[in-house]
Design a protein around this motif. Sequence first.
Motif, short mmCIF file in Angstrom:
data_model
loop_
_atom_site.label_atom_id
_atom_site.label_comp_id
_atom_site.label_asym_id
_atom_site.label_seq_id
_atom_site.Cartn_x
_atom_site.Cartn_y
_atom_site.Cartn_z
N LEU A 137 0.82 -1.12 -0.05
CA LEU A 137 0.02 -0.09 0.04
C LEU A 137 1.00 1.12 -0.10
O LEU A 137 0.51 2.20 -0.81
N LYS A 138 2.17 1.25 0.79
CA LYS A 138 2.75 2.22 0.79
C LYS A 138 3.49 2.54 -0.63
O LYS A 138 3.45 3.67 -1.10
N GLN A 141 1.29 4.53 -2.89
CA GLN A 141 1.07 5.87 -2.60
C GLN A 141 2.28 6.60 -3.18
O GLN A 141 2.25 7.80 -3.18
N LYS A 145 4.30 3.84 -7.99
CA LYS A 145 2.84 3.24 -8.27
C LYS A 145 2.68 2.48 -9.53
O LYS A 145 3.02 2.69 -10.61
N ASN A 150 -3.54 -1.40 -5.77
CA ASN A 150 -4.64 -0.62 -4.90
C ASN A 150 -5.10 -2.03 -3.99
O ASN A 150 -4.73 -3.08 -4.16
N GLU A 151 -5.56 -1.66 -2.96
CA GLU A 151 -5.88 -2.40 -1.86
C GLU A 151 -6.76 -3.75 -2.14
O GLU A 151 -6.22 -4.89 -2.03
#
Length: 205
Positions: A137-138, A141, A145, A150-151
């Motif tokens: 997730l880090k 961001q 990327k 994404n989650e």
Amino acid sequence: MTTDSQSIPAFSILGPPGCGKGTQAEFIKTELGFLHVSSGDIFRGALARGDENAIAAQDIMQRGELVPDEIIKKMVHDELQTILLASKDPQGVLLDGFPRTVGQAEMMDDLLSDLKLHFVGMLNLEVPESELVDRLLKRGQGVEKRPDDNEDVIRERMRVWREKTFPLEKYYQNHNQLYSIEGMGAPEEVFSLLKPIIIEKANLS
Ligand code: AMP
């Protein structure tokens, strides 16, 4: 399997998404003179070039699932062939992200011996799963990327990893070709564990 002195040693690196495989692969490339071949990078490159097979499999990748074995096998083979032709005396080859299923592992020996490479072993980075979603997730961001960071997609990639890729641990253990190391430390520490294994198993001086 070809193991004559002419053939180049190849390793693959295994570990769940976010375990730091890419960082270790860069160390192995720069410090040990290996070629680094990442199937994910090959796939993203093919997509960026508008390759038909990659475009056809794009949705699969964006869902966090695995593209069909035959497609990835051909992409890895063609890329390896190209970079081997372009490089002078590599010490070895590091595959990253391939094989990703037992089916790919079974087709790998033929692929490698066709290119005068021999498989030495699977480098296995062990990192607890709880650490990984956070790390990914880090990354999602930050500047690195990717469309699949994404989650929901991360959780799907973890599920796919557990179901399709984790069995490779047992597969290579059964073949006495699994080299597991603790992957939780700083990147330099992890590399200091990997380096002697690679040097010894590939008979590098
Ligand atoms: P990666 O950069 O290794 O995380 O790969 C990103 C995505 O590319 C994966 O989630 C898959 O959709 C696809 N991919 C990469 N390598 C393979 C492989 N060996 N087999 C199947 N799909 C792959």
